[in-house]
Scaffold this active site. Sequence first.
Site, PDB file in Angstrom:
ATOM      1  N   ALA A  76      -4.911   2.369  -5.482  1.00  0.00           N
ATOM      2  CA  ALA A  76      -4.591   3.475  -4.578  1.00  0.00           C
ATOM      3  C   ALA A  76      -3.587   3.052  -3.509  1.00  0.00           C
ATOM      4  O   ALA A  76      -3.206   1.884  -3.414  1.00  0.00           O
ATOM      5  CB  ALA A  76      -5.872   3.993  -3.945  1.00  0.00           C
ATOM      6  N   HIS A  77      -3.189   4.003  -2.685  1.00  0.00           N
ATOM      7  CA  HIS A  77      -2.128   3.745  -1.708  1.00  0.00           C
ATOM      8  C   HIS A  77      -2.536   2.701  -0.660  1.00  0.00           C
ATOM      9  O   HIS A  77      -3.673   2.626  -0.251  1.00  0.00           O
ATOM     10  CB  HIS A  77      -1.644   5.013  -1.027  1.00  0.00           C
ATOM     11  N   ASN A  78      -1.535   1.940  -0.266  1.00  0.00           N
ATOM     12  CA  ASN A  78      -1.671   0.964   0.820  1.00  0.00           C
ATOM     13  C   ASN A  78      -2.586  -0.212   0.521  1.00  0.00           C
ATOM     14  O   ASN A  78      -2.981  -0.943   1.435  1.00  0.00           O
ATOM     15  CB  ASN A  78      -2.128   1.662   2.114  1.00  0.00           C
TER      16      ASN A  78
END
Lengths: 315, 315, 315
Positions: free
Chosen positions: C228-230
């Site tokens: 997922a993001h980050n």
Amino acid sequence: MILSEILEKVDIKIDSKIEVSGLNTLLDANKNEISFLENKKYINDLEKTNAGAVLVKEDFKNMVPKDTIAIVCEEPYLTLAMLSKFFAPKIIETQGKDCIVGENSTIMPNVYLGKNSKIGKNSTIMSGSFIGDNVTIGDNTIIYPNVSVYRDCTIGDDCIIHSGTVIGSDGFGFAHTKTGKYIKIYQNGNVTIGNDVEIGANSSIDRAAFNSTIIGNGVRLDNLVHIAHNCILKDGCILTGQVGLSGSTILNEYVIMGGQSATAGHLEIAPFTTIAARGGVTKSITEPKKQWAGFPLFEHRQWLKLQGRIAKLLK
Amino acid sequence: MILSEILEKVDIKIDSKIEVSGLNTLLDANKNEISFLENKKYINDLEKTNAGAVLVKEDFKNMVPKDTIAIVCEEPYLTLAMLSKFFAPKIIETQGKDCIVGENSTIMPNVYLGKNSKIGKNSTIMSGSFIGDNVTIGDNTIIYPNVSVYRDCTIGDDCIIHSGTVIGSDGFGFAHTKTGKYIKIYQNGNVTIGNDVEIGANSSIDRAAFNSTIIGNGVRLDNLVHIAHNCILKDGCILTGQVGLSGSTILNEYVIMGGQSATAGHLEIAPFTTIAARGGVTKSITEPKKQWAGFPLFEHRQWLKLQGRIAKLLK
Amino acid sequence: MILSEILEKVDIKIDSKIEVSGLNTLLDANKNEISFLENKKYINDLEKTNAGAVLVKEDFKNMVPKDTIAIVCEEPYLTLAMLSKFFAPKIIETQGKDCIVGENSTIMPNVYLGKNSKIGKNSTIMSGSFIGDNVTIGDNTIIYPNVSVYRDCTIGDDCIIHSGTVIGSDGFGFAHTKTGKYIKIYQNGNVTIGNDVEIGANSSIDRAAFNSTIIGNGVRLDNLVHIAHNCILKDGCILTGQVGLSGSTILNEYVIMGGQSATAGHLEIAPFTTIAARGGVTKSITEPKKQWAGFPLFEHRQWLKLQGRIAKLLK
């Protein structure tokens, strides 16, 4: 097609000239469709059916409504599977109108646009995506690269579909013969996606066996999500990464499912339900707004308490 | 290649001019192949090997059969990894014959067909799909859009491969050096898929490190299924959505695995076994026709009973 | 953009002419960026921020540092979401320089190369892959067919990305209004991948909301992995098939995660940690070199012992 003619292809002789156009469930079939009863569980649906004809075992013959033709066979589900092939549309249409693309829409290179398809205004179809025949895509929608949209599916306005996602692949359906050969149930339905839907990367949404797999307005699906055939996701549902829904799952409005959670199919989840990550739903949830966790599933607070009790076994 | 020459590349000096064509396991290697023994567990395989040469630690040197050359090294698996690169075929063949396409087969636009490949009759390869070099696809097979079939793989007759699926990607194999660098084991095997196989969307089937990952006749795989390298799925196996098989799993005939279930690899499951959804198999199952569930795995009825007992902890 | 002008678009009136170029977290924002405080948990970050302006509720207005402009609003996160759209780059650049391809690199047919992108030497981009705008790919890297690399991402030297994998798709981020409408947080960051990284088939790595999702050197990801993001994966991490990481997970050096394991996000795992297959990590792991299993998570030995105790409930 004429009923008697199509049944001849599966070695059933019936003297009826009614026109049939497809297959469907007992409750959804109309007088030009053939339905079936395999599982006793659905026997109450038999008397309500408006199907033109229905495949049934000898035992249930007399329960078929008088306006419906009873087609007696040993294994209705298997016969249905064998018939399904004859109602399947072409894999690729070679005839028909070229896709209509609305104003200000961008079609990048290496995109395939099928026959009789239609893309609205201000939409973007990026490289490597496949838009099958008879597909409708709305306005302001972005299809990222390498997305596959199978024939007959529809996607609404203001949607975003990320790369690698597949819309309309065949549901996982087959009957088997006595010798163990699997007979495909051709998935002659489609997928319909509402407005303002975002779907992550490498997810897959299977088309319906009959009718539609439905994704409501405002739904958000994350990456690697699996939606089986004939699921219905009502408005505002959120499914995070790697969630899997088995066939004919109904999620009512604003159901939230955490990562890697799943459902067993043929069940319904009440509005505003939350399923925690890894939750496994095997029965319908009728009371709205509750939070659940675990597999087997418990109310979230109970599950936490149970984990505490289990941990005590270590002492 | 000459054994002494290839070993020189990894700084091993051996005076042998035998011709070697590849790497393989102890049991499968022939006299033109190099094998290895890293794990004591496989020591019984050493005396049975027909390999031309075998990488071994000093300790096992004397157990190498007399017709096999012992190549002594500190870390046989690491040396194997370093050697594997030299046996890897080209990523893309630029020489060779153009793909042969059988009669009545349809190749849609934006398809890549590799060198020395062959597609049978009445098959359809849809837009955006990639058919690598030296691939064979049978008759009446449908490859939906954006499928990738890596080089050297074979797909039989009457198969259906849905969009986004990848056949023949590299297995997840590497050794590591003392400083923590991972050295890729080039996956020089392939994937072979039998007849009448249907594979859902966005699944991945890795090619074998040596020999073949094998998908038998009549197998049905759902969406987002992961099959690691060197797995063998015998005829009639059914794997539903998001199942994952670790490397070298053997599923005998008609094994059924429910959604999100998985195996730990290097194990074998008896014919007609059913693994319920989420089941996690960590040991071989030798008795056929039984049903299992849970992680750790129990017989299904026992698992249900156990869940009842666990739930009682809440009281 | 001028702060007052952009805020007008979301009906906030502020008299400031400072130039703003983007959004960011409290700790990472510079004087040309807008940040936000929604969750009290991050209140200590507020006083440390160097943001040019920060969206806050009335209550926290006085805690905003004196060099930072306080933008008072009822729902900072929602306002952030509404603002994010205005900082989003174009979906497709039509202006700019054509992609630069280094010597001895091969671009196969049906590849899209975006504007202002750069591919190094001896690299291979295979058919059907999409390389978006402003992407950098290093030397000796192989991109297998049908990979999608979204704009602004970077991939290092000596990498292998297998088919169907998606790099840089949008993170799963949105706020919601009182009426239940989801407002997308445009994911204006990117993905940066180091050197010597191999990623399997049909995996997805989301771009960051702000800054970068980071994959360190030497990382190995298997098939169908979801990042997922980050997230930040430091050097040498290994994630096997179907692993899922929630947003902002930090894996320190050489973390190994078994098949289908997962993390809950916003947590950090110490170096050389091993998570067994199916392990579910919900809290940070601070002590390095330990082995964990289960969900809830236990030290591996404890988990095994616990399973023994649980099994005894059957007696």
